[in-house]
Design a protein around this motif. Structure first.
Motif, PDB file in Angstrom:
ATOM      1  N   THR A 130      -6.657  -4.221  -2.199  1.00  0.00           N
ATOM      2  CA  THR A 130      -7.538  -4.318  -1.372  1.00  0.00           C
ATOM      3  C   THR A 130      -8.237  -2.741  -0.880  1.00  0.00           C
ATOM      4  N   PRO A 131      -9.296  -3.085   0.009  1.00  0.00           N
ATOM      5  CA  PRO A 131      -9.557  -1.434   0.702  1.00  0.00           C
ATOM      6  C   PRO A 131      -8.555  -0.658   1.161  1.00  0.00           C
ATOM      7  N   SER A 132      -7.576  -1.532   1.988  1.00  0.00           N
ATOM      8  CA  SER A 132      -6.499  -0.553   2.401  1.00  0.00           C
ATOM      9  C   SER A 132      -5.637   0.060   1.474  1.00  0.00           C
ATOM     10  N   THR A 133      -5.524  -0.506   0.240  1.00  0.00           N
ATOM     11  CA  THR A 133      -4.863  -0.143  -0.736  1.00  0.00           C
ATOM     12  C   THR A 133      -5.549   1.323  -1.254  1.00  0.00           C
ATOM     13  N   ILE A 134      -6.664   1.029  -1.337  1.00  0.00           N
ATOM     14  CA  ILE A 134      -7.563   2.276  -1.801  1.00  0.00           C
ATOM     15  C   ILE A 134      -7.549   3.293  -0.733  1.00  0.00           C
ATOM     16  N   ARG A 135      -7.675   3.053   0.332  1.00  0.00           N
ATOM     17  CA  ARG A 135      -7.302   3.888   1.608  1.00  0.00           C
ATOM     18  C   ARG A 135      -6.242   4.981   1.326  1.00  0.00           C
ATOM     19  N   SER A 136      -4.928   4.181   0.971  1.00  0.00           N
ATOM     20  CA  SER A 136      -3.806   4.803   0.855  1.00  0.00           C
ATOM     21  C   SER A 136      -3.953   5.732  -0.207  1.00  0.00           C
ATOM     22  N   ILE A 137      -4.494   5.254  -1.051  1.00  0.00           N
ATOM     23  CA  ILE A 137      -4.502   5.999  -2.490  1.00  0.00           C
ATOM     24  C   ILE A 137      -5.568   7.243  -2.499  1.00  0.00           C
ATOM     25  N   SER A 138      -6.521   7.129  -1.529  1.00  0.00           N
ATOM     26  CA  SER A 138      -7.403   8.113  -1.465  1.00  0.00           C
ATOM     27  C   SER A 138      -7.057   9.303  -0.546  1.00  0.00           C
ATOM     28  N   LYS A 139      -6.298   8.736   0.584  1.00  0.00           N
ATOM     29  CA  LYS A 139      -5.569   9.562   1.606  1.00  0.00           C
ATOM     30  C   LYS A 139      -4.660  10.550   0.917  1.00  0.00           C
ATOM     31  N   ILE A 140      -3.880  10.022  -0.120  1.00  0.00           N
ATOM     32  CA  ILE A 140      -2.642  10.771  -0.742  1.00  0.00           C
ATOM     33  C   ILE A 140      -3.465  11.794  -1.851  1.00  0.00           C
ATOM     34  N   LEU A 141      -4.490  11.206  -2.597  1.00  0.00           N
ATOM     35  CA  LEU A 141      -4.797  12.047  -3.547  1.00  0.00           C
ATOM     36  C   LEU A 141      -5.912  13.231  -3.011  1.00  0.00           C
ATOM     37  N   LYS A 142      -6.294  12.720  -1.722  1.00  0.00           N
ATOM     38  CA  LYS A 142      -7.337  13.788  -1.435  1.00  0.00           C
ATOM     39  C   LYS A 142      -6.878  14.484  -0.100  1.00  0.00           C
ATOM     40  N   ASP A 157       0.748  -1.250   0.101  1.00  0.00           N
ATOM     41  CA  ASP A 157      -0.079   0.123   0.097  1.00  0.00           C
ATOM     42  C   ASP A 157       0.966   1.138   0.034  1.00  0.00           C
ATOM     43  N   GLU A 158       1.989   1.342   0.702  1.00  0.00           N
ATOM     44  CA  GLU A 158       2.716   2.281   0.895  1.00  0.00           C
ATOM     45  C   GLU A 158       3.442   2.603  -0.689  1.00  0.00           C
ATOM     46  N   LYS A 159       3.758   1.635  -1.269  1.00  0.00           N
ATOM     47  CA  LYS A 159       4.202   2.023  -2.820  1.00  0.00           C
ATOM     48  C   LYS A 159       3.254   2.490  -3.592  1.00  0.00           C
ATOM     49  N   PHE A 160       1.889   1.976  -3.224  1.00  0.00           N
ATOM     50  CA  PHE A 160       0.658   2.458  -4.294  1.00  0.00           C
ATOM     51  C   PHE A 160       0.659   3.828  -3.826  1.00  0.00           C
ATOM     52  N   GLU A 161       0.837   4.441  -2.717  1.00  0.00           N
ATOM     53  CA  GLU A 161       0.625   5.890  -2.370  1.00  0.00           C
ATOM     54  C   GLU A 161       1.456   6.662  -2.976  1.00  0.00           C
ATOM     55  N   LEU A 162       2.768   6.235  -3.087  1.00  0.00           N
ATOM     56  CA  LEU A 162       3.708   6.811  -3.966  1.00  0.00           C
ATOM     57  C   LEU A 162       3.278   6.840  -5.300  1.00  0.00           C
ATOM     58  N   PHE A 163       3.231   5.806  -5.881  1.00  0.00           N
ATOM     59  CA  PHE A 163       2.727   5.409  -7.132  1.00  0.00           C
ATOM     60  C   PHE A 163       1.592   6.631  -7.560  1.00  0.00           C
ATOM     61  N   ALA A 164       0.837   6.439  -6.941  1.00  0.00           N
ATOM     62  CA  ALA A 164      -0.693   7.405  -7.280  1.00  0.00           C
ATOM     63  C   ALA A 164      -0.143   8.843  -7.454  1.00  0.00           C
ATOM     64  N   THR A 165       0.532   9.247  -6.655  1.00  0.00           N
ATOM     65  CA  THR A 165       1.023  11.014  -6.865  1.00  0.00           C
ATOM     66  C   THR A 165       1.741  11.047  -8.140  1.00  0.00           C
ATOM     67  N   LYS A 166       2.506  10.149  -8.390  1.00  0.00           N
ATOM     68  CA  LYS A 166       3.369  10.224  -9.682  1.00  0.00           C
ATOM     69  C   LYS A 166       2.325   9.998 -10.940  1.00  0.00           C
ATOM     70  N   TRP A 167       1.418   9.196 -10.756  1.00  0.00           N
ATOM     71  CA  TRP A 167       0.294   8.960 -11.966  1.00  0.00           C
ATOM     72  C   TRP A 167      -0.614   9.887 -12.245  1.00  0.00           C
ATOM     73  N   ARG A 168      -0.738  10.709 -10.952  1.00  0.00           N
ATOM     74  CA  ARG A 168      -1.837  11.787 -11.135  1.00  0.00           C
ATOM     75  C   ARG A 168      -0.914  12.826 -11.564  1.00  0.00           C
ATOM     76  N   ASP A 169       0.483  13.049 -11.190  1.00  0.00           N
ATOM     77  CA  ASP A 169       1.210  14.109 -11.717  1.00  0.00           C
ATOM     78  C   ASP A 169       1.628  13.928 -13.212  1.00  0.00           C
ATOM     79  N   ALA A 170       1.142  12.531 -13.803  1.00  0.00           N
ATOM     80  CA  ALA A 170       1.669  12.485 -15.155  1.00  0.00           C
ATOM     81  C   ALA A 170       0.272  12.489 -15.931  1.00  0.00           C
TER      82      ALA A 170
END
Ligand SMILES: C[S+](C)CC[C@H](N)C(=O)O
Ligand SMILES: N[C@@H](CCS)C(=O)O
Ligand SMILES: [Zn+2]
Length: 331
Positions: free
Chosen positions: A316-328, A291-304
């Motif tokens: 899983t939901p915890s992956t989505i929680r990490s992505i949502s937390k960092i993006l929002k 999940d931590e890696k997904f959090e990092l990836f998600a900001t890069k994907w958004r910036d791209a």
């Protein structure tokens, strides 16, 4: 969201992306989460078996993803097909009813969750989620791993693919989801079938079309994304295009490529990095991102430039929680 889409209803997606602050969050692996709760889906119908056996579990998984911060729920219809249900002894009527049920369950979960959020708005930072009806590729129905090879053999023509998708598409459209999600499309021919079908059926619900990829550069068939996207770019019915169920370390460069190839919104929801063995029907332990890696990836994907980001199998939901937390930037 790039150039004006012919389909005015593409606006629901544009509005959601705007409300979400420029990048909306999708849910994660649906079948994965069913399995986490003990569902046994080693079956030709895969996760669609739950529509017959345990619809309450589907509701539970949808609610878990909403709670984790998903702005879009993808329905349980990925491997739900009329021929698939018929081969289990169900009637056509029952099969079509189950397809509609997949949309109804997701919509009811969304409505229930949203009603609870509205009762305590100050405590939350949620958006009213959209429901995307999943339309898995022909390869998903075959259940032989061909959604990752794109190899449908010489007898599978454009017409055959359109025939395969037509009735399910009609039934899902009748169930009135907010979006249609074509998932793990592995070759150009099937992308063309989807695009032509949306036109022929005059579908007014906006769609996204997502490809899988096994080499990080091309569609699984080896066909160039340039050629696949050429076909999709001509569609006034498709609002977003992207990648699902490919390893996450492929995604950044694919977003960059897609940005050059299309003005459509880009949607990415990779799997955890593990590889599906279509014969043994299990995930092979390989490079797997947490999940931590997904959090990092998600900001890069958004910036791209990705406008919709989530997870696919083994997330899983915890992956989505990490992505949502960092993006929002939710606390
Ligand atoms: C996205 S794959 C893991 C889905 C399952 C596959 N179509 C099968 O039935 O084996
Ligand atoms: N929506 C499906 C996609 C499988 S590749 C799921 O999450 O199970
Ligand atoms: Zn997947």
């Amino acid at each position: 969201m790039g150039r004006e889409r012919g389909n005015a209803k593409g606006k629901v997606l544009e509005d959601l992306i705007e409300k979400a602050g420029g990048c909306a969050v999708l849910d994660g692996g649906f079948a994965t989460q069913l399995e986490k709760h003990g569902a046994s889906i080693n079956d030709p119908l895969w996760s669609a078996l739950c529509l017959i056996k345990d619809p309450h579990l589907i509701t539970r998984v949808h609610l878990e993803y909403l709670e984790a911060g998903a702005d879009v729920l993808v329905t349980s219809s990925y491997q739900a097909t009329i021929p698939g249900f018929l081969s289990r002894g169900l009637s056509t009527e029952e099969a079509e009813s189950l397809l509609k049920t997949s949309v109804r369950i997701a919509t009811e979960a969304r409505d229930k969750f949203w009603a609870s959020v509205k009762r305590k708005p100050a405590e939350h930072n949620y958006n009213r989620a959209l429901v995307a009806a999943s339309i898995g590729s022909y390869g998903a129905y075959l259940a032989d791993g061909s959604e990752y090879s794109g190899n449908y053999g010489p007898t599978v023509t454009l017409e055959k693919l359109k025939d395969f998708h037509r009735r399910r598409l009609q039934v899902l459209v009748e169930a009135r989801p907010d979006l249609l999600a074509f998932e793990t499309i592995p070759n150009k021919l099937e992308a063309q079938a989807c695009v032509e079908l949306l036109d022929e059926e005059n579908v007014e619900i906006p769609s996204w079309i997502c490809f899988s990829s096994v080499d990080g550069e091309n569609a699984p068939s080896g066909e160039r994304f340039e050629d696949c996207l050429d076909i999709i770019n001509k569609s006034s019915k498709v609002c977003a295009v992207g990648i699902n169920c490919a390893p996450p370390h492929f995604v950044l460069s694919l977003i960059q490529r897609f940005k050059e190839l299309t003005a459509m919104a880009i949607v990415v929801y990779p799997n955890s990095g593990e590889t599906w063995d279509g014969i043994a029907k299990r995930w092979l332990p390989s490079k797997c991102f947490d999940d931590e890696k997904f959090e990092l990836f998600a900001t890069k994907w958004r910036d791209a430039g990705a406008k919709l980001i989530g997870g696919c199998c083994r997330t899983t939901p915890s992956t989505i929680r990490s992505i949502s937390k960092i993006l929002k930037e939710r606390s």
